[in-house]
Structures are given as structure tokens and as C-alpha cells.
Design an enzyme around this catalytic site. Sequence first.
Site, PDB file in Angstrom:
ATOM      1  N   GLU A 146       1.000  -1.238   0.014  1.00 25.88           N
ATOM      2  CA  GLU A 146      -0.091  -0.067  -0.012  1.00 25.88           C
ATOM      3  C   GLU A 146       0.790   1.092   0.070  1.00 25.88           C
ATOM      4  O   GLU A 146       0.368   2.303  -0.636  1.00 25.88           O
ATOM      5  CB  GLU A 146      -0.816  -0.031   1.232  1.00 25.88           C
ATOM      6  N   HIS A 198       6.812 -27.212   1.416  1.00 23.07           N
ATOM      7  CA  HIS A 198       6.186 -28.367   0.927  1.00 23.07           C
ATOM      8  C   HIS A 198       4.931 -27.955   0.360  1.00 23.07           C
ATOM      9  O   HIS A 198       3.912 -28.653  -0.016  1.00 23.07           O
ATOM     10  CB  HIS A 198       5.486 -29.179   2.088  1.00 23.07           C
ATOM     11  N   LYS A 251     -13.242   1.392  -3.830  1.00 22.63           N
ATOM     12  CA  LYS A 251     -14.324   1.720  -2.914  1.00 22.63           C
ATOM     13  C   LYS A 251     -15.604   2.507  -3.612  1.00 22.63           C
ATOM     14  O   LYS A 251     -16.595   2.587  -3.351  1.00 22.63           O
ATOM     15  CB  LYS A 251     -13.803   2.899  -1.588  1.00 22.63           C
TER      16      LYS A 251
END
Length: 602
Positions: free
Chosen positions: A381, A410, A515
Site C-alpha cells: 500500500e 512443502h 471503494k
Amino acid sequence: MASSISGIHDLNPQKLSGKAGIQTAALTQRQFLSFPRKQQQQAKVVFVAGENDVVLQLEKDPGRLWSRYVEWLYQNKEVGLYLDVSRVGFSESFVGEMEGLFEKAFEDMENLEKGAISNPDEGRMVGHYWLRNSNLAPKPILTQQIDDALHSILAFANHVVSGSIMSPSGGRFTQILSVGIGGSALGPQFVAQALAPDNPPLKISFIDNTDPAGIDHQIAQLGRELASTLVIVISKSGGTPETRNGLLEVQKAFRDAGLVFAKQGVAITQENSLLDNTARIEGWLARFPMFDWVGGRTSEMSAVGLLPAALQGIDIREMLAGAAVMDEATRTTEVRNNPAALLALSWYWASNGVGSKDMVVLPYKDSLLLFSRYLQQLVMESLGKEFDLDGNRVNQGLTVYGNKGSTDQHAYIQQLREGVPNFFATFIEVLRDRPPGHDWELEPGVTCGDYLFGMLHGTRSALYNNDRESITVTIEEVTPRSVGAMIALYERAVGLYASLVNINAYHQPGVEAGKKAAAEVLALQKRVLTVLNEASCKEPVEPLTLDEIADRCHAPEDIEMIYKIIAHIAANDRALIAEGHCGSPRSIKVYIGECNVDALYD
Ligand SMILES: O=P(O)(O)OC[C@H]1O[C@](O)(CO)[C@@H](O)[C@@H]1O
């Protein structure tokens, strides 16, 4: 730019002068070919200057590598932290070339700490460093506010933990439900997992999304303990939709259980925000400030992180002290001696200063699992920006991902070792395996922790031997002090790196686009429901096709979104009825079962 060794076969014997560093040598093709075959295979061309010259890294030579390790190793005794950048292949000449940029970065940082408007777009100071040394704040009033906030956090936490502040039912508070998102959740989540004792005075859980099922799950887990749950609602702006929804859902759960939310609610937000005003008017149990000059992603050492931590019995003064030590250590303008500068230098080298490689963060310690997630926001950000400070389109950034070792060995480390070389790794090593007195040898001379150690160093070597660079941050123990120091280290590294690449690390304009688009979707949903309601209230009811709905909404260009809105509502047992096949949208006809939806959706 690094290239494969096979790329040097046409080079003429001509020596580059002044480019050779300890780990990097300027060589001719003949000189290079005189090296043992194994070394030739391991060496990497890191710099091609014109068609005749080549600089090779020879850092795979164990003796040279050890020298490089010793020469570049950073240690901070006060917090028990080491930083090893020897497996990042920058040359001495590169460090020299970066000097000017670092001078500027240190100057920017000094100005920032003195109170400059370092977030120009939002016209804000950037003051998270003052939180751990309030005397550095540029105005006495700010020093006072920081000290007062810390004092009230400690006092409130003491009262709650000691039972002098009780839950309305008369017993002690036993649970914390933290409602917040992004920087208002990630730090507290990381710190809780890293530092909360096995049996904390209050256990913490989080609502960090607007997912109804996720919220239900958290509330269901609390069960009857909802009555002894302190709900901490965290939002700097006080208006983030996900957090508001979380609050409304929790308040409903309180009503359904016959509990009075205000007596158990705590707000952490900016003064006079919507959340602050709600908490004040409704008379919540407590309110704590978030300061305008502290960004969400650097707010862990404000009330955002400190209050939940203190309530879990974590020593927040030690967190602050660890951060303060690291802040001091990262103020030096000597790159070699400044761990944040060494990180920024390594990131710049590894990703060519343009984010061309991803940063894979691998803490080898379960309790540090969320560090990579925390860093993801802090780094991405902050650094992921379209424009630089001069308005040039740069599309900067540095991708961060990772979970923990050895678990990830793994999973995806196969690709890291052998696949696309588009990353550099950061290993987080913890020397102390277990609290003293608990260790045992599960085979002669070897403990469980030795395996973890072996896995880390085995992976580090295996990656390096295949030309994958890595940084290693080592801490002696996971303590409030070392965690505070690591947070401070990365905050400063991000700030310095941002200056190196000339971007504003302290705003997040890109988040606004998402947004805004979400708000538009919800506005469109309201229009769709109004149109359907009008048609459904006719006698007889008038089912509408998607085209007709889009037309009546005056939004033919949004037909796909209208289809998705209808499919979503229909899947959730609401009053809407969609006839036809969802797989063939043109066949769908929609109406509302009852024509009283205005009241519901207005
Ligand atoms: O604390 P707030 O204002 O609710 O914001 C939460 C998060 O949302 C963001 O603004 C991004 O939308 C983050 O930067 C921030 O940490």
C-alpha cells in the site's frame, strides 16, 4: 541486469577497471574460463558493460562468501537482531552509485521526523516515529497527546484486566472482539499471534471483513461469552464500510442476546469522525484517539495496536522500547550501519528499483506467520503507486507474499528453487526455539528446533545455489521488544525505499477507485430494486427481462452488473424471484413477490 552465464561466450578479453568489488569481479572471457568448471557454473553475469566487458559475481566461492557475510552483517545488541544481506548480490560499485539517492532519502526522513508535510497529497505530517519517542514530536501539544493516550491505554487495560472495570453482567471481561480492516486489523492480528500468552487475560478474535458468514462465525464462537466481550471498533477514518457493517452486525447480536452494546463498546478513531460521534452519543465504555498524522498501516504503536495488546497481557512498553531502539539505529546516514537502509538497498538491487522481483517473506516460526501478511499492506500500500512525486507515471511497487517455513517448503518452494526466478526471499530466523527448560532431543543430539533451523538454512543455500537471492533477518527471541523492533525496521525501510524511487509512501489513492466502484454497484442495486418494485406492484405483476430492467434503470451499459445483482439477491432468499436459467441470462424474467420493498430498500 542479470543474465545467464551462457550469454558471455562472445566477449573479448578486455578487463574492466574499477568495477571489481569483493563479491564481484571484472573478468575477461579467458579469465573466466580459467576458473574451475563448478565455479563457472555457479557464477552469474550481473553486469554487461558494452559488448566486450562483463562483470561476474563470484560470491559462490565459500571463502569470499564468508568474507562478504562478515563484512555486511548488521547486529543490534539492544534488541537482539541481526541482518544478513550477503546473499544479495549488489557490488561495491552499486553501493557507491546509490550514495546520492541515499543522501536524499536520509534528508527526506529527517524532514519527515521534524514534521514536514511528507504526505503532500493529503497535506499531512507523518509521525509514527513520534509514538515511541514523544519528545521528537514537532509540537509540545503533540507530545502531550501521545503521552496522554499511552497513559489512558495503560490505565484502561489495567482496570479491565484487574477487574476494576467489569462487564455489565458483573464478571470480568474475558474476550476481545476487534472490528476493523486493513491497518486497523493487520497489526493487532500479527501482534496477537506473535506475542499473546497461551492463556491471556482476554482472548482476542477479529471481524475484518463484511462477509456475513465470517461475522456469524466469530459471534457464534463467542457464544455466551458475548456478555463478557469487550468490542473494540477500530477505524482511523471512522467511516470504512466493512467496519461499519461489522459494528452493525455485532450490535444486532447484542440486541438479540438482550445485551446493551454501549456498555461493552470501545472506539479507536480520529476525533469527531462518524465512529467517534456515534460512540460519544451512545455513551460507549471508552474512546481512544487515532491521530491524523498516523497512517493506518503504520498505526501498530498507536492505540490501534497498543490497546488490544495490553489487554492480552503483552508488555506494550517493551514493544515501544524495541521500536525506539530500532528507530534510533535507522537514523544513521551510514548505509552499511543502518539496517533499514540495507534492506532498502537490497530491495532496490534485487528488483532493479522498479519492483521487477517479488519479495517472499518466510518466517521460520509459527508465531510470526502473520508477519508476511502485515508486511504485504505496509509495503504494497505504501510503494504500489501509479505516479511519482513529480507526477510521472511510474507504476511502482514491490509485491510481498509468503506464509511460514518450513511449511511452505512443502508447498511453493519447489517453484522458488527451480521455476521462474522472479523473486527474492526474506528469511526470518528466530534463534530461541522454546522457552528455557522445555527442550529435548528427539534423536541423539538433535531437537525439533534443530530441524527448523536446518530447513531454513538448507532452503537458503538451495535457493542461493540456484541464483536466487535472499535476505535473512535473525532475532534472538520473539518478544515484545524484538517484534517492536521488526515493525520499526520495516516501517523505516519502506520510507527510505519510497524516497529512493521518489514516491509518496503515505497515501493510498488507488484504494479509493475500488471503494467508489463498490458504492456505485450498491447504488445500482437500489435502482434495480425500485424498478422491479414498480413493475411488481402492477396488476397483474409485470416480470422484466434484464434488458428491460437495464433500460428502465437508464443503465444499458451496466446490464452485466444488473444480472450479477439479481443472481446474488436471488441466491439469498430475498423477495426477488428470477425465472429462467441463470446459465443463459437472456432467458431470465424477474419480479418481486411482494410489492412492499420500497420500505426495505429506501
Ligand atoms: O482505519 P480505517 O480508516 O477504517 O481504514 C482501514 C484501511 O483502509 C485503507 O484506507 C484502505 O482502504 C487502509 O489504508 C486502512 O488501513
